[in-house]
Design a protein around this motif. Structure first.
Motif, PDB file in Angstrom:
ATOM      1  N   UNK A   1       1.744  -2.539  -2.411  1.00  0.00           N
ATOM      2  CA  UNK A   1       0.571  -1.557  -1.891  1.00  0.00           C
ATOM      3  C   UNK A   1      -0.711  -2.040  -2.238  1.00  0.00           C
ATOM      4  N   UNK A   2      -1.095  -2.591  -3.549  1.00  0.00           N
ATOM      5  CA  UNK A   2      -2.461  -2.971  -3.589  1.00  0.00           C
ATOM      6  C   UNK A   2      -2.978  -4.228  -2.904  1.00  0.00           C
ATOM      7  N   UNK A   3      -1.697  -4.993  -2.316  1.00  0.00           N
ATOM      8  CA  UNK A   3      -2.400  -6.142  -1.390  1.00  0.00           C
ATOM      9  C   UNK A   3      -2.395  -5.993   0.010  1.00  0.00           C
ATOM     10  N   UNK A   4      -2.173  -4.742   0.268  1.00  0.00           N
ATOM     11  CA  UNK A   4      -2.222  -4.425   1.662  1.00  0.00           C
ATOM     12  C   UNK A   4      -3.573  -4.307   1.998  1.00  0.00           C
ATOM     13  N   UNK A   5      -4.240  -5.117   2.702  1.00  0.00           N
ATOM     14  CA  UNK A   5      -5.622  -5.176   3.056  1.00  0.00           C
ATOM     15  C   UNK A   5      -6.188  -3.734   3.640  1.00  0.00           C
TER      16      UNK A   5
ATOM     17  N   UNK B   1     -10.221   2.988  -4.468  1.00  0.00           N
ATOM     18  CA  UNK B   1      -9.454   4.054  -5.119  1.00  0.00           C
ATOM     19  C   UNK B   1     -10.642   4.877  -6.070  1.00  0.00           C
ATOM     20  N   UNK B   2     -10.650   6.123  -5.887  1.00  0.00           N
ATOM     21  CA  UNK B   2     -11.468   6.917  -6.573  1.00  0.00           C
ATOM     22  C   UNK B   2     -10.705   7.763  -7.825  1.00  0.00           C
ATOM     23  N   UNK B   3      -9.510   7.953  -7.254  1.00  0.00           N
ATOM     24  CA  UNK B   3      -8.753   8.884  -8.213  1.00  0.00           C
ATOM     25  C   UNK B   3      -7.098   8.387  -8.463  1.00  0.00           C
ATOM     26  N   UNK B   4      -6.824   8.370  -9.910  1.00  0.00           N
ATOM     27  CA  UNK B   4      -5.646   7.746 -10.059  1.00  0.00           C
ATOM     28  C   UNK B   4      -4.782   8.876 -11.062  1.00  0.00           C
TER      29      UNK B   4
ATOM     30  N   UNK C   1      -5.910   7.728   3.159  1.00  0.00           N
ATOM     31  CA  UNK C   1      -6.658   7.984   1.904  1.00  0.00           C
ATOM     32  C   UNK C   1      -5.849   8.559   0.900  1.00  0.00           C
ATOM     33  N   UNK C   2      -4.904   9.082   0.706  1.00  0.00           N
ATOM     34  CA  UNK C   2      -3.998   9.795  -0.099  1.00  0.00           C
ATOM     35  C   UNK C   2      -2.649   9.171  -0.068  1.00  0.00           C
ATOM     36  N   UNK C   3      -1.899   8.920  -1.289  1.00  0.00           N
ATOM     37  CA  UNK C   3      -0.446   8.554  -1.411  1.00  0.00           C
ATOM     38  C   UNK C   3      -0.230   9.252  -2.562  1.00  0.00           C
ATOM     39  N   UNK C   4       1.002   9.889  -2.516  1.00  0.00           N
ATOM     40  CA  UNK C   4       1.591  10.568  -3.835  1.00  0.00           C
ATOM     41  C   UNK C   4       3.087   9.946  -3.926  1.00  0.00           C
TER      42      UNK C   4
ATOM     43  N   UNK D   1      -6.461  -1.345   0.850  1.00  0.00           N
ATOM     44  CA  UNK D   1      -7.771  -1.686  -0.026  1.00  0.00           C
ATOM     45  C   UNK D   1      -8.714  -1.089   0.329  1.00  0.00           C
ATOM     46  N   UNK D   2      -9.063  -0.890   1.519  1.00  0.00           N
ATOM     47  CA  UNK D   2     -10.364  -0.463   2.287  1.00  0.00           C
ATOM     48  C   UNK D   2     -10.252   1.142   2.380  1.00  0.00           C
ATOM     49  N   UNK D   3      -9.124   1.544   2.459  1.00  0.00           N
ATOM     50  CA  UNK D   3      -9.095   3.492   2.968  1.00  0.00           C
ATOM     51  C   UNK D   3      -8.384   4.081   1.670  1.00  0.00           C
ATOM     52  N   UNK D   4      -7.511   3.729   0.905  1.00  0.00           N
ATOM     53  CA  UNK D   4      -6.947   4.413  -0.040  1.00  0.00           C
ATOM     54  C   UNK D   4      -7.871   4.765  -0.999  1.00  0.00           C
ATOM     55  N   UNK D   5      -7.989   6.227  -1.396  1.00  0.00           N
ATOM     56  CA  UNK D   5      -8.850   6.764  -2.190  1.00  0.00           C
ATOM     57  C   UNK D   5      -8.224   7.560  -3.470  1.00  0.00           C
ATOM     58  N   UNK D   6      -6.879   8.188  -3.086  1.00  0.00           N
ATOM     59  CA  UNK D   6      -6.149   8.947  -4.245  1.00  0.00           C
ATOM     60  C   UNK D   6      -4.801   8.425  -4.289  1.00  0.00           C
TER      61      UNK D   6
END
Length: 195
Positions: A125-129, A160-163, A107-110, A132-137
């Motif tokens: 990263x953005x093409x990893x299906x 994605x909820x927070x960038x 859900x979170x990657x820094x 696409x479903x789990x990453x939020x931050x």
């Protein structure tokens, strides 16, 4: 007649050879071992890759960050699921991103001060299906090879909820890039520190 000391003196290293060695070693650390993924599962294999490259991982249900490769938890296959990745000062690179394919709970990657992170990495990263479903931050800080193209590629991360973006000198068309990204992801909270 030559002095004995000059016979034993090593010739100077060519400029950049030390950097080339570390680049080679980092490429070795990022080589994907598909047999290992099949043998231990995607989360364990990705944990090994990330820790080998200097990143940290946090597992679902645990408040503590795993940073010691030799202290990786053991247990039944699939018990520990990666929830967060902190790649600060790590040597992760595009070559190793296949390890992310099987991760379903991140859900979170820094990404901070990652010298090998570039536009192709963000696109991958953005093409990893699963992401696409789990990453939020997602936080991208001081990654000098990231440009507008890489940030625009993030539009596929639909949950994605927070960038958070900071210290990215490669971003040249801030307003246009962020407007396009906000249109693609209307629920996204975008925090910028790009002066």
């Amino acid at each position: 007649m030559m002095a004995l000391g000059t016979l034993w003196r090593k010739p100077p290293l060519p400029p950049g050879s030390c950097r080339a060695f570390w680049g080679w070693l980092n490429a070795v650390f990022n080589k994907v071992d598909h047999e290992r993924i099949r043998a231990v599962g995607p989360d364990r294999a990705a944990s090994e890759w990330l820790l080998r490259c200097g990143a940290l991982v946090r597992y679902r249900g645990s408040p503590r960050w795993q940073q010691d490769y030799n202290g990786l938890p053991t247990g039944p296959l699939g018990k520990y699921k990666i929830e967060a990745i902190d790649a600060t000062d790590s040597c992760i690179m595009y070559r190793g991103f296949d390890y992310l394919d099987g991760l379903e709970h991140v859900t979170d990657i820094k990404l901070e001060k990652c010298m090998y992170i570039q536009d192709e990495c963000l696109q991958r990263l953005s093409e990893t299906s699963n992401l696409q479903k789990s990453l939020q931050q997602l936080k991208i800080i001081s990654c000098g090879n990231v440009t507008d193209k890489g940030i625009l590629a993030l539009h596929k991360l639909t949950n994605l909820e927070y960038l958070y973006l900071s210290d990215l000198p490669g971003i040249r068309e801030k307003e246009k890039t962020f407007r396009v990204l906000q249109q693609a992801l209307p629920k996204l909270e975008l925090e910028l520190d790009l002066e």
